[in-house]
Design an enzyme around this catalytic site. Structure first.
Site, PDB file in Angstrom:
ATOM      1  N   LYS A   1     -93.921 -33.714 -74.825  1.00 42.59           N
ATOM      2  CA  LYS A   1     -95.236 -33.848 -75.437  1.00 42.59           C
ATOM      3  C   LYS A   1     -95.201 -33.468 -76.915  1.00 42.59           C
ATOM      4  CE  LYS A   1     -99.963 -32.130 -75.175  1.00 42.59           C
ATOM      5  NZ  LYS A   1    -100.904 -31.183 -74.571  1.00 42.59           N
TER       6      LYS A   1
ATOM      7  N   LYS B   1     -85.431 -23.365 -77.494  1.00 41.38           N
ATOM      8  CA  LYS B   1     -86.841 -23.212 -77.858  1.00 41.38           C
ATOM      9  C   LYS B   1     -87.013 -22.536 -79.222  1.00 41.38           C
ATOM     10  CE  LYS B   1     -88.527 -23.084 -73.072  1.00 41.38           C
ATOM     11  NZ  LYS B   1     -89.396 -24.267 -73.154  1.00 41.38           N
TER      12      LYS B   1
ATOM     13  N   LYS C   1     -84.882 -35.363 -74.711  1.00 41.29           N
ATOM     14  CA  LYS C   1     -85.723 -35.276 -73.524  1.00 41.29           C
ATOM     15  C   LYS C   1     -87.144 -35.732 -73.852  1.00 41.29           C
ATOM     16  CE  LYS C   1     -86.936 -31.720 -70.075  1.00 41.29           C
ATOM     17  NZ  LYS C   1     -86.750 -30.285 -69.730  1.00 41.29           N
TER      18      LYS C   1
END
Length: 378
Positions: free
Chosen positions: A245, A150, A242
């Site tokens: 959004k 992240k 993956k």
């Protein structure tokens, strides 16, 4: 919104849940073997509308679990505190939170069979987070892979590196401690997760053991991992990544709320390959085709081997894509319509959230009281 309309929307939610449960009752045999009186906990981040990866990786399994195990308890939440690790405008975060609730309801979660709430509405999450953060070493947190992903760091990065330290927010680094508090606050026995979260759950078990050993109690169960059955759904345009959004290529992601035309267009443009002949599942050599097979497997509740065997009648890439698009359109048709109705009925969504908050907090208050007694904070 009128009472009559709220009642109609609630009835549609219950109907959709019942309708879906009959088709998914045999989805995963091990879920039907969940021990009686289990307490299952899981959360999803409020990134707005849920996409196909969210649906197959989490929500469909939640629905199956809560519909097929009436002797157990199910607590499902919107992880809005976790979402705060990536700062967004207040209006966007608020709208994302309600979109997430509406998506879960539209996907068939029945609030008579599970607790559904906003994590931030139960402050005991944060209190237990502090106690568990004080029991979690920097080394344990540093070994986690999710914060590196992240924070856009390499998997070999360390928080002790000055550049990594400067560019990584403390909330993101300490994310697993709050995740542990989420799970342990309800003394959860099982947690359905994807492969990418199994490392965090192992840390949770270690912290639960440390707590129990430190205070000479057997208070926290060691939560067991329920790996979700569906394979990870990848980007339609780049099956090396993956489905997300945040992908700048919007055609890479199918949403529950997409129209039939949008779904057909996205699947039609999905990356595959030029290999002709029999279909085979090979994520390395045929990642695009394998991703479509994963989608079919997740939607039909068939194993990968059975899915491949059932594709013999599809002679070319176009017919495979048409088949996948039709499956997704059929799966999401009712959900899209109900989602739109729910978002127009904020009163009903508020009612669901308050009911879930009250149920969750009733459990949380009892448990945090017992925890404070154990550690001497009563």
């Amino acid at each position: 919104m009128s009472y009559l309309r709220a009642t109609r929307v609630a009835s549609r939610v219950r109907f959709l849940s019942t309708k879906q449960s009959t088709s998914s009752i045999q989805e995963i045999d091990k879920y039907n073997d969940l021990p009686p009186n289990s307490r299952v906990f899981s959360m999803i981040q409020p990134t707005g509308r849920i996409h196909l990866g969210n649906y197959l990786g989490a929500v469909k399994s939640w629905r199956t679990l809560s519909n097929t195990n009436p002797d157990s308890e199910f607590i499902f939440g919107i992880a809005d505190l976790h979402a705060f690790t990536t700062l967004k405008p207040a209006t966007e975060l608020k709208e994302n939170r309600y979109q997430a609730i509406a998506s879960l309801l539209a996907s068939g979660l029945d609030v008579s069979k599970c607790v559904l709430y906003f994590q931030s509405a139960v402050p005991e999450h944060l209190e237990l987070n502090w106690y568990l953060t004080c029991m979690t070493s920097m080394g344990q947190l540093n070994r986690m892979t999710q914060w590196k992903l992240k924070a856009q760091q390499s998997q070999t990065s360390s928080i002790t590196d000055e550049k990594v330290m400067e560019s990584t927010k403390a909330g993101l680094f300490c994310y697993p401690a709050l995740q542990n508090a989420d799970i342990l606050l309800y003394r959860s026995t099982h947690v359905p997760v994807g492969d990418d979260q199994s490392q965090h759950l192992e840390l949770c078990r270690n912290i639960a053991k440390l707590f129990n050993n430190t205070y000479g109690v057997d208070y926290f169960p060691l939560p067991k991992t329920l790996l979700t059955p569906a394979k990870k759904i990848l980007s339609l345009k780049n099956p090396e990544k993956k489905m997300s959004k945040s992908d700048p290529v919007q055609a890479s992601c199918v949403y529950v709320t997409d129209s039939p035309e949008q779904i057909q267009s996205k699947i039609k443009k999905a990356t595959t390959d030029s290999i002709q002949g029999a279909w085979n599942y090979d994520p390395v050599s045929r990642p695009g085709i394998s991703n479509l097979i994963n989608i079919i497997s997740g939607l039909t509740n068939e194993s990968i081997d059975n899915t491949v065997a059932n594709l013999h009648h599809l002679k070319d890439h176009k017919s495979l894509k048409d088949y996948v698009a039709d499956l997704i359109v059929n799966e999401f048709d009712d959900k899209r319509q109900l989602y739109d109705e729910l978002l127009q009925n904020k009163d009903y969504l508020e009612q669901v959230c308050k009911q879930g908050r009250d149920k969750a907090r009733e459990m949380a208050l009892v448990n945090i009281g017992e925890i404070k007694t154990i550690i001497g904070m009563d």
